[in-house]
Design a protein around this motif. Structure first.
Motif, PDB file in Angstrom:
ATOM      1  N   LYS A  73       0.892  -1.245   0.026  1.00 28.03           N
ATOM      2  CA  LYS A  73      -0.235   0.025   0.013  1.00 28.03           C
ATOM      3  C   LYS A  73       0.913   1.251   0.108  1.00 28.03           C
ATOM      4  CE  LYS A  73      -3.924  -1.808   2.500  1.00 28.03           C
ATOM      5  NZ  LYS A  73      -5.091  -1.434   1.353  1.00 28.03           N
ATOM      6  N   GLY A  74       0.516   2.276  -0.796  1.00 27.36           N
ATOM      7  CA  GLY A  74       1.176   3.478  -0.811  1.00 27.36           C
ATOM      8  C   GLY A  74       2.383   3.334  -1.703  1.00 27.36           C
ATOM      9  N   SER A  75       2.961   4.702  -1.799  1.00 25.91           N
ATOM     10  CA  SER A  75       4.105   4.754  -2.826  1.00 25.91           C
ATOM     11  C   SER A  75       5.140   5.371  -2.021  1.00 25.91           C
ATOM     12  CB  SER A  75       3.418   5.260  -4.051  1.00 25.91           C
ATOM     13  OG  SER A  75       3.119   6.682  -3.839  1.00 25.91           O
ATOM     14  N   GLY A  76       6.385   5.276  -2.743  1.00 21.39           N
ATOM     15  CA  GLY A  76       7.575   6.204  -2.341  1.00 21.39           C
ATOM     16  C   GLY A  76       8.091   5.732  -0.945  1.00 21.39           C
ATOM     17  N   LEU A 114      -4.730 -28.629  -6.369  1.00 21.32           N
ATOM     18  CA  LEU A 114      -5.427 -27.708  -5.171  1.00 21.32           C
ATOM     19  C   LEU A 114      -5.972 -26.411  -6.206  1.00 21.32           C
ATOM     20  CD1 LEU A 114      -2.294 -27.752  -3.003  1.00 21.32           C
ATOM     21  CD2 LEU A 114      -4.581 -29.164  -2.740  1.00 21.32           C
ATOM     22  N   LYS A 115      -7.099 -25.785  -5.475  1.00 23.84           N
ATOM     23  CA  LYS A 115      -7.587 -24.554  -5.851  1.00 23.84           C
ATOM     24  C   LYS A 115      -7.656 -23.608  -4.770  1.00 23.84           C
ATOM     25  CE  LYS A 115     -10.367 -27.141  -9.474  1.00 23.84           C
ATOM     26  NZ  LYS A 115     -11.477 -27.443 -10.011  1.00 23.84           N
ATOM     27  N   LYS A 116      -8.032 -22.480  -5.217  1.00 19.65           N
ATOM     28  CA  LYS A 116      -8.023 -21.190  -4.423  1.00 19.65           C
ATOM     29  C   LYS A 116      -8.666 -20.133  -5.099  1.00 19.65           C
ATOM     30  CE  LYS A 116      -8.105 -18.754  -0.323  1.00 19.65           C
ATOM     31  NZ  LYS A 116      -8.604 -18.933   0.732  1.00 19.65           N
ATOM     32  N   LEU A 117      -9.755 -19.387  -4.644  1.00 22.48           N
ATOM     33  CA  LEU A 117     -10.276 -18.146  -5.244  1.00 22.48           C
ATOM     34  C   LEU A 117      -9.907 -17.034  -4.449  1.00 22.48           C
ATOM     35  CD1 LEU A 117     -11.922 -17.201  -7.516  1.00 22.48           C
ATOM     36  CD2 LEU A 117     -13.787 -17.349  -6.049  1.00 22.48           C
ATOM     37  N   LEU A 118      -8.727 -16.354  -5.143  1.00 22.76           N
ATOM     38  CA  LEU A 118      -8.086 -15.165  -4.117  1.00 22.76           C
ATOM     39  C   LEU A 118      -9.206 -14.140  -4.378  1.00 22.76           C
ATOM     40  CD1 LEU A 118      -4.434 -15.460  -5.291  1.00 22.76           C
ATOM     41  CD2 LEU A 118      -5.640 -16.259  -3.051  1.00 22.76           C
ATOM     42  N   ASP A 119      -9.753 -13.427  -3.635  1.00 22.49           N
ATOM     43  CA  ASP A 119     -10.502 -12.384  -3.106  1.00 22.49           C
ATOM     44  C   ASP A 119      -9.668 -10.976  -2.968  1.00 22.49           C
ATOM     45  OD1 ASP A 119     -12.557 -10.378  -3.477  1.00 22.49           O
ATOM     46  OD2 ASP A 119     -14.110 -11.725  -2.388  1.00 22.49           O
ATOM     47  N   LYS A 129      -8.396  -6.875   1.968  1.00 21.83           N
ATOM     48  CA  LYS A 129      -8.619  -5.419   2.066  1.00 21.83           C
ATOM     49  C   LYS A 129      -7.606  -4.382   1.316  1.00 21.83           C
ATOM     50  CE  LYS A 129      -9.437  -6.531   6.880  1.00 21.83           C
ATOM     51  NZ  LYS A 129      -8.837  -6.249   8.265  1.00 21.83           N
ATOM     52  N   MET A 130      -7.684  -4.589  -0.009  1.00 14.59           N
ATOM     53  CA  MET A 130      -7.135  -3.843  -0.913  1.00 14.59           C
ATOM     54  C   MET A 130      -7.625  -2.806  -1.506  1.00 14.59           C
ATOM     55  SD  MET A 130      -4.882  -6.921  -2.998  1.00 14.59           S
ATOM     56  CE  MET A 130      -4.237  -5.564  -4.322  1.00 14.59           C
ATOM     57  N   ASP A 131      -7.195  -1.590  -1.653  1.00  7.70           N
ATOM     58  CA  ASP A 131      -7.712  -0.536  -2.115  1.00  7.70           C
ATOM     59  C   ASP A 131      -7.181  -0.102  -3.548  1.00  7.70           C
ATOM     60  OD1 ASP A 131      -9.385  -0.306   0.321  1.00  7.70           O
ATOM     61  OD2 ASP A 131      -7.719   0.744   1.165  1.00  7.70           O
ATOM     62  N   PRO A 132      -7.625   0.842  -4.196  1.00 10.13           N
ATOM     63  CA  PRO A 132      -7.485   1.304  -5.506  1.00 10.13           C
ATOM     64  C   PRO A 132      -5.739   1.656  -5.472  1.00 10.13           C
ATOM     65  CG  PRO A 132      -9.640   1.942  -5.443  1.00 10.13           C
ATOM     66  CD  PRO A 132      -9.126   1.421  -3.974  1.00 10.13           C
ATOM     67  N   GLY A 133      -4.883   1.290  -6.446  1.00 16.19           N
ATOM     68  CA  GLY A 133      -3.791   1.689  -6.226  1.00 16.19           C
ATOM     69  C   GLY A 133      -2.804   0.565  -5.597  1.00 16.19           C
TER      70      GLY A 133
END
Length: 737
Positions: free
Chosen positions: A320-323, A348-353, A358-362
């Motif tokens: 998260k974030g930059s710099g 094996l299988k997994k559906l990554l959500d 808790k990912m936001d834009p960027g």
């Protein structure tokens, strides 16, 4: 006639099938007895040829077909021969009989079987194969009995090292039992064998049990120079060792008379336990999502291992974030469902959500799959490639101008050269879709941005102001300046440029009053370091100043063509300027790295005195002794040549030389056992007195020379030939007299 021909063809096919059955039976018999496919094929061809000659299917004639039909089909009335005669040669009664026979045979001929002996041929074929199977069993049983009675290379055999006196009873190895206990995690049961050449997985426990008929002082294993004694357990001598690395070993023992006995060399080969193999299917290396997209990633994984998978999971890292404000969070995710531990293949299988993470834009996600096998005590660990998922950022910073403001408060003063290139390429691409006014306006604006960037870099050269164009160039603004009908100058770029496009646009530099043209010359000017002069600026060293000056000159050309509404001609100059600027940045980094050097202090009292009394020249001599590779092995080759010629006898010193040569070759034999095993075995045989013959010396020398590398060539003066032209050339150079 057609019905008779069909019957004749079927009769011939039956005959050919009979020949094939006879040939298959005889060929199978030959193959089973010899276990050689080539001999089996030869037997098949021979038997097939003989059967064809005896049956002769191609010689079946129409007369034979007519006779067989008349004898076995009463409805033919012994008149089937009429079907072969021309109609113009038959009477009316014969034609009537011919028609009647043809109509009756039409339904009967397909059901009529030709004469054959297919059952007999099949019985003969199976008889031949049965005889071959029985013969193979008898021969195999006989060979196993003979191998037990005779010498078996897979059995441990001892031979005396030195000649022994007559009448001494030699202890005999009566039983050899080798137990190979594989690690428990492999699931392979223990193996009992008498073959001393062992190949097993790393960590296998090997136990040797040797039983002798007679008294033995001690039994020792020689494992590539490491001597390991056996322990006595009742009537048996026992030794247990873990298999950790490949190599060779042999056994020695001594009887009560101190006579030594030695075995051949046997191999220990380690099969490595490979780490798991991870395969991720139907997933791109990079995945991008918009804010409104379904932010899920289906992860389908297949894991393979040679002895079973113990665990597998997903390692995901969210940034998260930059710099400098970037933060990382790492999580371990489990696959859907439980893992069947111990299975060699896992799906094996997994559906990554991404929302659950808790990912936001960027934000960005880095993840990979890690798997462990069930090796003990330390499992093998493998990981897949790293995959990336990014949620595009929807928030961007834009500067707007209010309608009541007269100027743009946040113009792009100093746009980078790379941004100028991108905008220029975009303008060239959009030229067909925009109006001429917009095209010229944007091209002129890019020219202004190029000029602003040039002025910015000019400050690094010490240019506090730049009120004139480059030498030898005509100002683009002056070129576009014309005089109108009233005699006043009119700028034709006025409609395509901002009002701030002037020599001192936006007050980038402070205005200075003009100096008098006839200002008095400073007499100290030639002796001062004038920092106000751009050429005297010391912000950069001379080479960097020259590069930056070249970049500024190229920016002039780039701006010129942008002002002339020819961005396609300006683009090459922009690329050149970008390349020079990048080189200057790299040079600056190197220059910063160099300033870290701290030179030793200079003694001021001895500076510039010319005193070199305590200064001495350094003369350093080093001598290196050349060490030839495989020195003992090469000496062994020379010693064998002497023994072959019969000039001397095998001595105890030769035993030492054999041991040293064997140790040199054993190091190579670990990585290439097939190539060196025969050579090592030959050297080991020389330790036995019974093998010290001329023929054995020749064979051992030949085997050593086949694997011995060539001697490295030393530098030296070699022979060379010079023609007349080369001699004249050297004479002119003064190198030849």
């Amino acid at each position: 006639m057609e019905q008779l021909q069909h019957f004749k063809s079927r009769w011939q096919r039956f005959q050919y099938v009979e020949c094939v059955l006879y040939a298959v039976g005889f060929g199978g018999l030959v193959y089973l007895l010899t276990k050689n496919l080539g001999f089996g094929l030869v037997g098949f061809m021979v038997a097939f040829g003989i059967a064809l000659v005896l049956n002769k299917p191609w010689k079946i004639k129409t007369e034979s077909v007519i006779a067989f039909v008349d004898a076995h089909v009463p409805e033919a009335g012994f008149s089937s021969g009429l079907l072969t005669l021309p109609t113009d040669q038959l009477s009316n009664l014969s034609l009537l009989q011919r028609h009647r026979v043809a109509s009756r045979l039409k339904d009967l001929m397909p059901k009529l079987m030709p004469p054959h002996h297919l059952q007999k041929a099949a019985l003969v074929m199976f008889g031949f194969i049965l005889i071959g199977v029985l013969g193979r069993y008898v021969l195999g049983d006989f060979s196993s009995l003979s191998s037990k009675k005779g010498n078996n290379k897979e059995q441990i055999q001892f031979a005396p090292l030195d000649s022994i006196q007559e009448g001494i009873e030699i202890p005999e190895l009566t039983e050899t039992k080798i137990t190979v206990a594989y690690p428990s995690y492999t699931g392979i049961p223990s193996l009992n064998t008498s073959n001393p050449n062992i190949k097993a997985v790393e960590g296998t426990q090997i136990t040797w049990n040797l039983t002798f008929d007679g008294e033995v002082q001690e039994v020792i294993m020689d494992r590539m120079g490491e001597l390991i004694p056996f322990s006595k357990n009742g009537e048996q001598y026992q030794l247990s060792q873990p298999l950790q690395s490949s190599g060779f070993y042999s056994f020695t023992f001594k009887d009560l008379e101190d006579n030594a006995y030695l075995t051949d060399l046997y191999s220990l080969e380690v099969t490595p336990d490979n780490p798991p193999m991870i395969e991720i299917t139907d997933l791109n290396q990079y995945s991008y999502f918009e804010y409104n997209d379904d932010k899920t990633i289906p992860l389908n994984t297949q894991i393979f291992d040679d002895y079973g998978v113990n665990d597998a999971f997903i390692v995901a890292t969210v940034s998260k974030g930059s710099g400098e404000s970037v933060k990382f969070r790492e999580e371990t995710l489990q696959f859907d469902g439980s893992i069947s531990k111990g299975n060699k293949q896992q799906r094996l299988k997994k559906l990554l959500d991404l929302s659950q993470l808790k990912m936001d834009p960027g934000d960005e996600l880095y993840f990979y799959v890690e798997a462990q096998d069930n090796k003990t005590p330390t499992p093998n660990i493998a990981r897949s490639e790293t995959y990336f998922a990014v949620i595009r950022d929807t928030v961007t910073d834009e500067f707007a101008v209010e309608g009541n403001l007269g100027v743009d408060l946040m113009p792009d003063y100093f746009r980078s050269q790379r941004q100028l290139i991108i905008d220029t390429e975009k303008l060239i691409q959009e030229q067909p879709d925009i109006s001429e006014y917009d095209f010229k306006f944007r091209s002129n604006e890019l020219g202004f941005d190029q000029k602003s960037l040039r002025l910015k870099y000019g400050q690094f050269m010490g240019d506090e102001t730049e009120l004139q164009d480059a030498p030898g160039q005509v100002s683009a603004v002056e070129e576009e300046t014309h005089t109108d009908e009233d005699g006043e100058e009119k700028d034709i770029l006025d409609g395509y440029s901002h009002k701030h496009d002037s020599e001192n646009e936006h007050n980038l530099v402070v205005e200075h009053p003009e100096k008098d043209e006839e200002e008095e010359e400073d007499p100290l000017h030639e002796y001062l370091h004038n920092h106000s002069d751009p050429e005297e600026s010391t912000l950069f060293e001379k080479s960097l100043k020259a590069q930056l000056r070249d970049a500024l000159n190229i920016m002039w050309d780039a701006e010129l063509y942008l002002r002339l509404y020819q961005p396609e001609k300006s683009l090459p100059y922009q690329y050149q300027a970008l390349e020079i600027i990048q080189e200057i940045k790299n040079s600056a980094r190197i220059y910063v790295h160099r300033i870290g050097f701290d030179p030793p202090p200079i003694k001021e009292e001895t500076r510039l005195t010319g005193d070199i009394e305590n200064i001495k020249n350094v003369d350093k001599n080093e001598s290196f002794e050349y060490e030839m590779t495989f020195a003992a092995t090469r000496k062994m080759v020379a010693r064998l040549e002497t023994l072959i010629n019969g000039n001397s006898q095998f001595t105890k010193s030769d035993n030492t030389l054999v041991l040293e040569a064997g140790n040199e070759l054993a190091q190579k034999a670990v990585s290439e056992p097939v190539k060196y095993l025969k050579v090592l075995q030959g050297l080991r045989d020389l330790e036995k007195t019974t093998n010290r013959t001329k023929e054995m010396y020749v064979q051992v020398q030949k085997n050593i020379l086949s694997v011995l590398p060539k001697v490295e060539s030393n530098p030296g003066k070699g022979a060379r030939s010079l023609d007349e032209i080369n001699l004249l050339y050297l004479k002119e150079l003064g190198d030849y007299e």
